[in-house]
Design an enzyme around this catalytic site. Sequence first.
Site, PDB file in Angstrom:
ATOM      1  N   SER A 154       0.867  -1.180  -0.034  1.00 12.00           N
ATOM      2  CA  SER A 154      -0.163  -0.070   0.065  1.00 12.00           C
ATOM      3  C   SER A 154       0.811   1.182   0.084  1.00 12.00           C
ATOM      4  O   SER A 154       1.764   1.409  -0.818  1.00 12.00           O
ATOM      5  CB  SER A 154      -1.120   0.113   1.323  1.00 12.00           C
ATOM      6  OG  SER A 154      -1.814   0.971   1.066  1.00 12.00           O
ATOM      7  N   ASP A 298      -8.801  -6.336  -4.599  1.00 14.68           N
ATOM      8  CA  ASP A 298      -8.080  -5.126  -4.041  1.00 14.68           C
ATOM      9  C   ASP A 298      -8.699  -3.977  -4.296  1.00 14.68           C
ATOM     10  O   ASP A 298      -9.486  -3.871  -5.388  1.00 14.68           O
ATOM     11  CB  ASP A 298      -6.495  -5.266  -4.523  1.00 14.68           C
ATOM     12  CG  ASP A 298      -5.648  -4.511  -3.702  1.00 14.68           C
ATOM     13  OD1 ASP A 298      -6.046  -3.596  -2.901  1.00 14.68           O
ATOM     14  OD2 ASP A 298      -4.545  -4.666  -3.714  1.00 14.68           O
ATOM     15  N   HIS A 325      -6.932  -6.296  -0.196  1.00 17.22           N
ATOM     16  CA  HIS A 325      -5.810  -5.211   0.113  1.00 17.22           C
ATOM     17  C   HIS A 325      -4.660  -5.921   1.054  1.00 17.22           C
ATOM     18  O   HIS A 325      -3.595  -5.449   0.869  1.00 17.22           O
ATOM     19  CB  HIS A 325      -6.256  -3.848   0.501  1.00 17.22           C
ATOM     20  CG  HIS A 325      -5.329  -2.842   0.214  1.00 17.22           C
ATOM     21  ND1 HIS A 325      -4.621  -2.585  -0.756  1.00 17.22           N
ATOM     22  CD2 HIS A 325      -4.886  -1.774   1.145  1.00 17.22           C
ATOM     23  CE1 HIS A 325      -3.807  -1.475  -0.724  1.00 17.22           C
ATOM     24  NE2 HIS A 325      -4.025  -0.972   0.716  1.00 17.22           N
TER      25      HIS A 325
END
Length: 352
Positions: A154, A298, A325
């Site tokens: 991320s 995601d 995610h």
Amino acid sequence: MKKYLSLLAIVIVFISCKTENEEVVKATTDLSVKEYHNPESHNDQFTGGIKMIPITTPKGEFKVWTKRIGHNPKMKVLLLHGGPGVTHEIYESFEGYLPQEGIEFYYYDQLGSYYSDQPKDLSLWDLDRFVEEVEQVRVALGLNKDNFYLFGQSWGGILGAQYALKYQDHLKGLIISNMVMSIPEYQKYSDEVLAPQLPPDVLKEILEYEAKEDYGNERYLSLITEHYYPKHVLRMKPSEWPNSVNRTFQHVNPDVYVTMQGPSEFGIKGDATLKNWDIMDRLKEIKVPTLSIGAQYDTMNPKHMEWISTEVQNGRYLHCPNGSHLSQYDDQEHFFPGLIKFIKDVDKGEAL
């Protein structure tokens, strides 16, 4: 008969576990368990692997928290958490997989995050400054081009990619997990692909709160938690989320998060400093072996993450078909074997 079936089930489970354990042993490096936990080449035994590393910034010196797990002079992974302003706790699942493969790794709370110093000067929450912080951490931990793998997920993927553009000569391998290389592309995917998947009435209500910038409203947060997070952040009921994930979210530093990511839970908006970040045209500069990890559900476009692997000079793509995610939790079946294989292949000099 029931007793017989129960006994048979236990035997089957025992045989299955034995087979899995044998495969794990075969998969490990030639390090023994004693060697993997050997503290002699480290000076952090007294603290259980923890080091508070001094960091020099334009606003003075602070300290950041790191913790070493294991010992392997050839394979050392530094974990860059997301957020920004989240914590290393999001990676506690790694302890269930990397040690038995002989891979040394480091937890690390970036400046502003829970276990590290948390200065209040908002000017510190700057991408380029964070890059220099990572470089200082690398030096302090003794990581180099012969052993240093940088893993970023991320926001950590943004930081890892940006670090590689400046300091890739210090890297042995780069892992960009669950992150695209353009925030405008991320926002477009969120608006055009993910948003329409929500129930129309839910989307309408979320957008109404966003239009009013009422991001702290409990109703807004409950809509995101109930309808968005379980589909695209962690594919489990929020009541079943692992304790490590819950602690991570409890420990978020909102000053860092809002400054860089913005107040919205539905993209990056407002005056967030990362709003226009885009290095798509620079990926070809990255020559170090690179693994891009994407997931089917995601918040980021998995096709973009696959594209990353074709754009860098020496890339590989790992797809997590059941993941979102946080694939290290909801698709461990694909996430960890693929990550471990990449690290070991690079260590052996095998082609990607």
